[in-house]
Design an enzyme around this catalytic site. Structure first.
Site, PDB file in Angstrom:
ATOM      1  N   CYS A  15       5.836 -14.827  -7.203  1.00 44.85           N
ATOM      2  CA  CYS A  15       4.354 -13.829  -7.236  1.00 44.85           C
ATOM      3  C   CYS A  15       4.478 -13.367  -5.543  1.00 44.85           C
ATOM      4  CB  CYS A  15       3.694 -13.497  -8.330  1.00 44.85           C
ATOM      5  SG  CYS A  15       2.177 -12.329  -8.383  1.00 44.85           S
ATOM      6  N   CYS A  69       0.609 -13.025  -5.200  1.00 47.67           N
ATOM      7  CA  CYS A  69      -0.213 -13.902  -5.547  1.00 47.67           C
ATOM      8  C   CYS A  69      -0.143 -14.857  -4.293  1.00 47.67           C
ATOM      9  CB  CYS A  69       0.215 -14.928  -6.506  1.00 47.67           C
ATOM     10  SG  CYS A  69       0.672 -13.692  -7.846  1.00 47.67           S
TER      11      CYS A  69
END
Length: 986
Positions: free
Chosen positions: A32, A35
């Site tokens: 991600c 993230c």
């Protein structure tokens, strides 16, 4: 302050929630992008606010801890959840640093005083990236002028439509309609460079109708946001432009910026390269971040531990209660919505929600997501159509080939063994299937419960990175070149034995773990491949006769060098035969009888092997019974009655001979193993690494057995007794080679005993296997789980001669003629074996085989020879036996090297003896050696140039001499002519 806590198990998560007042959890994924962007901010907050038993920050990897993520309803990454006394009180989706900081500050205040309630602190619902939140204590500001304008617009539209015949048309043309089309205006002058992205938007705005439907609401909002940007300040315009540059890099979506914004964008960064594609914003990578499909109410889930050690989700049906049956029936009776209505409702992607920072970005990303889905659907449809066409073409070609190649396939299938599959028996000749070296499928899987799971449990006690470092130190570095598996490209430099043998007396704890992880998987694959071939060549009676005896103790096996992997492989073969006998009612019980012994020198390794090798005897070294062996002649310590000795029906000697540098050491090991082998049909298997030195060790064992231990085949006379040394040689007895050799003469690749320098051709085989996860990490490659182990081997049976005693040349002639239409089945141990992969060419196949005559030949099988033989030759593999003959055969030269460098001894034994000629020139003595060896030293560039100049000068001198001779001859002819003329005048 400490940083965030990485959650590694469900128990750790529950313990953190129950023991801490406030827990801030970051649900993230390694793949991600958002993230990773917000991770440093989360760590700063954790270091600033973490307090033992009061405030804790946790990071939860949703891929590794799927159960925790599923329990907390995490569907997008990153997701931040705040727990107070174990209860979730706030949820923040997306990488929003400001919202996260505000929520953490509120949560920290909860940990300080127990009187505060979470409802009083968190009054607003969970935030999503891109959504704004009004500041506390501030209401929405009143816009008086805007409110008056709205009231006037409504009153004017009402009065205009009230006193008109066509109310809709009057309202559309009224001056109070804010969406009325303005009067035509001259077009603005086009700017230099590419057309601004906002120009198309202006035209669309001028042509839009007065009233829109609900389906056009999203596009209206997008256009109105553009219109509102016209009145924004220079700082706002610059912010929009910089955010567009950050999000879309050197590209721009169509119609994303208006004229003012595009002008600033072009002045700051230059014109965009092209229109934005879905790949530019990572949509293909994160397109699967959609929400989970709701689970049916009558379906439940359970977590079951898999064989690999993880957990898998198992669904089950919940039986309906009596009161719910009528409700279910009524639900099924209700009409379903039309498919078109369902298709028009599209939920927004979680990736777009997590990334978009404002409504304009959200709309642009949503359009790119839709374009990606459309392109993906079209690509899938094209692939399906192409695959369907290819399958239809292959089916038509296959049907034609089946009719041409197998007109009598039903008869062949009737004669085939019942064990073979119907498809293979129809396509292949039965003798081709019998001669295969690899089983079907070619790739083998390591037994999970017997080998993989116990090793993984043992390795879990130590960090796998430390085990990998120890394995590389023990097995020659990266790729473990001195383990049973040799990586490609590391064979020439690593021609020794295994780096960490199982009979090593001293091992550290980490070395014992490295042995389990780096030695056992490839060793098992090589042993099980050889055992399958031995069982196929000897038949099932070799095992079943021992198992069917009344009161039989079963077969005894000695694993000398495989470290327990040989016993696991033997259990697989033996259990298969036992199950067949039990189904027939011949034997009883679930486990076959037998004795298992393994050589293990280290106590640490022995304790590890005991955990999964049950009913096994462990010996620290190979038993030595040479003091009472049966030798020719009298022995001082033998006596009249020989002592009873332990014997084994199967001995697996894996990597025992290559590590012995001297030939007499190898001879001693071979004498010891032969003494331990059962005289009535015992089988000895010798396996070494697949490189020239490993092959030479196996070939040396084979050559010694044929010359000193086994009686010659085909009625050949043995060596005289007086030539044997009673202290060194044993009495020869019956026996034969099972595999891979089909001849009992000198190996064509090992005609000279000893090491050979520059050897290129040597006999070895390979076996493909599925790598376990821990072994893949040992090799440093975490993506490829398919491995190939290569090995050289020989299998010999003691006490039983070969069934077919035909001479080698006779067996070769019969095999060359082929057994395709022969009424008598061939002896599979008299067929040639492929020593290299087949060469497939258009219209013919070339096979490199080792014949029973003891030669390496190249057989050619064209399509005109036999369609069935041609088909089977194309599908054959390296190591198979060939029974269908060939059309032509030629001898293939074998590159066995130049032999050991003996320091010039071979030159001394040449035909021309070396002589030294002493001459005196000008009072000086000089010695010239005749027939001396030329120096093999390579010449440099200057020496080659000098030699070339000398050759040119010598050629010029020779040419000048020829010219002088021709001129002298012409002059002589002229003198002779003049003399003749003068004589004629006289």
């Amino acid at each position: 302050m400490s940083g965030p806590v990485h959650i590694a198990s469900d128990g750790e998560w529950e313990s953190l929630l129950s023991g801490t007042s406030v827990v801030v959890a970051d649900f993230y994924a390694d793949w991600c992008g958002p993230c990773k962007m917000i991770a440093p901010h989360f760590e700063r907050l954790a270091k600033e606010h973490s307090s033992p038993k009061k405030v804790a920050f946790a990071k939860v990897n949703v891929d590794n801890q799927a159960n925790i993520a599923r329990t907390n309803g995490v569907t997008a990454m990153p997701t931040f959840k705040i727990f107070h006394n174990g209860t979730a009180i706030e949820t923040i989706r997306g990488a929003n640093p400001s919202a996260l900081t505000e929520a953490v500050n509120k949560a920290v205040s909860l940990s300080g005083s127990s009187g505060k309630k979470a409802e009083a602190v968190f009054k607003t619902p969970g935030r999503t990236l891109g959504g704004g939140a009004a500041a506390q204590g501030q209401g929405r500001p009143w816009n008086v002028s805007g409110l008056l304008n709205i009231v006037m617009m409504l009153v004017g539209l009402y009065l205009t439509s009230l006193f008109s015949i066509d109310a809709f048309k009057a309202a559309e043309q009224s001056m109070f309609n804010p969406n009325r089309q303005p009067a035509p205006q001259p077009k603005p002058t086009a700017a230099k460079g590419p057309v601004p992205a906002g120009s198309a938007r202006v035209q669309q705005q001028q042509q839009k109708p007065a009233f829109r439907t609900l389906a056009d609401f999203s596009s209206i909002a997008f256009q109105e946001s553009h219109d509102a940007s016209r009145g924004q300040s220079l700082e706002d315009i610059e912010k929009v432009v910089r955010e567009a540059k950050q999000r879309f890099r050197d590209t721009l979506p169509k119609g994303y910026l208006n004229e003012e914004e595009y002008a600033l964008y072009e002045r700051l960064y230059g014109p965009p390269l092209r229109e934005t594609a879905p790949e530019d914003v990572g949509i293909p990578t994160h397109a699967d971040m959609g929400g989970q499909v709701p689970r049916p109410t009558d379906e439940g889930t359970l977590l079951r531990q898999s064989e690999e050690g993880g957990f898998e989700e198992v669904t089950y049906r919940i039986p309906p209660r009596q009161g719910d049956e009528q409700e279910l029936e009524s639900e099924f009776e209700q009409p379903l919505e039309s498919e078109s209505a369902v298709e028009t409702v599209q939920e927004p992607s979680d990736y777009v929600d997590a990334v978009a920072r404002n409504p304009r970005e959200r709309e642009a990303l949503q359009r790119l997501m839709q374009d990606f889905k459309t392109a993906q659907q079209k690509q899938l449809e094209d692939e399906v159509a192409a695959a369907r066409e290819e399958a239809e073409a292959e089916q038509e070609a296959y049907e034609v080939e089946e009719e041409e190649l197998f007109p009598e396939s039903e008869e062949i299938a009737a004669d085939a063994e019942p064990e073979m599959g119907l498809g293979e028996s129809r396509r292949f000749h039965p003798y081709t299937l019998d001669g295969r070296f690899h089983a079907s499928p070619v790739e083998i899987s390591l037994p999970q419960s017997a080998l993989v799971t116990p090793i993984r449990d043992l390795l879990d006690r130590t960090h796998l990175g430390h085990v990998k470092t120890a394995a590389e130190a023990a097995f020659g570095g990266q790729g473990l070149p001195t383990s049973p598996f040799t990586p490609e490209g590391r064979k020439n430099g690593q021609m020794g034995g295994v780096g960490l043998p199982p009979d090593q007396r001293h091992m550290t704890e980490i070395e014992a773990d490295a042995f389990l992880a780096g030695y056992l998987p490839p060793s098992y694959a090589s042993v099980v491949s050889v055992l399958r071939e031995v069982r196929r060549r000897l038949g099932s009676d070799w095992i079943r006769q021992r198992l069917q005896k009344d009161g039989s103790a079963g077969l005894s096996v000695l694993d000398a060098g495989a470290g327990g992997a040989g016993l696991v492989a033997w259990d697989q073969v033996l259990q298969a035969e036992w199950d067949l006998l039990r189904e027939q009612g011949v034997v009883k019980g679930s486990q076959p009888p037998g004795r298992k012994t393994v050589i293990t020198g280290s106590d640490r390794l022995r304790h590890r092997l005991k955990s999964f090798l049950h009913n096994t005897t462990f010996l620290p070294r190979l038993p030595d019974y040479e003091h009472s062996g049966e030798m020719q002649g009298e022995r001082l310590d033998a006596g009249d009655t020989p002592q009873a000795r332990k014997s084994y029906d199967l001995i697996i000697a894996s990597h025992l001979f290559l590590k012995e540098k001297q030939d007499h050491y190898r001879q001693a090991v071979l004498n010891n193993l032969w003494t331990l082998l059962n005289k009535d049909g015992g089988v000895l298997i010798v396996i070494e690494k697949a490189h020239p030195r490993g092959f030479e060790a196996v070939a040396h064992v084979r050559d010694t057995l044929l010359k000193q231990f086994i009686l010659p085949q085909n009625g050949e006379s043995s060596a005289p007794t007086e030539e044997l040394n009673p202290a060194y040689h044993k009495e020869r007895e019956p026996g034969h080679i099972i595999a891979p050799c089909t001849n009992h003469g000198t190996c064509p690749m090992y005609k000279e005993v000893g090491k050979s320098k520059g050897r290129k051709d040597y006999c070895y085989f390979n076996q493909r296997f599925t790598r376990p996860g821990f072994y893949t990490k040992m090799l440093g490659n975490s993506t490829n789980n398919q491995g190939d182990v290569e090995f050289s081997y020989v299998a010999i049976q003691r006490g039983r001669s070969k069934a077919d005693q035909l001479p080698g040349w006779k067996s070769t002639e019969q095999a060359f003629a082929g057994y395709e239409n022969s009424p008598n089945p061939p002896d599979m141990q008299t067929l040639p074996r492929m020593v290299l992969p087949p060469l497939k060419r258009k219209g013919h196949v070339t096979l490199d085989v080792c014949t029973p005559q003891g030669k390496i030949e190249r057989w050619t099988v064209p399509k005109s020879y036999s369609k069935l033989a041609y088909h089977d030759a194309r599908k054959s593999h390296w190591g198979d036996l060939w029974a269908l003959g060939a059309k032509t055969r030629v001898t293939r030269s074998v590159r066995v090297g130049s032999g050991v460098d003996d320091g010039g001894k071979r030159a001394e034994g040449g035909k021309k003896p070396r002589k030294v000629e002493i001459t005196m020139d000008g009072g000086r003595l000089s010695a010239n050696e005749k027939n001396a060896r030329k120096e093999r030293r390579t010449k440099g560039k200057r020496d080659r140039q000098t030699d070339l100049i000398k050759e040119i000068l010598e050629a010029e001198d020779i040419e000048e001499l020829e010219i002088e001779r021709e001129m002298d001859a012409e002059v002589q002819e002229e003198f002779e002519l003049e003399d003749e003329k003068g004589r004629g005048r006289r």
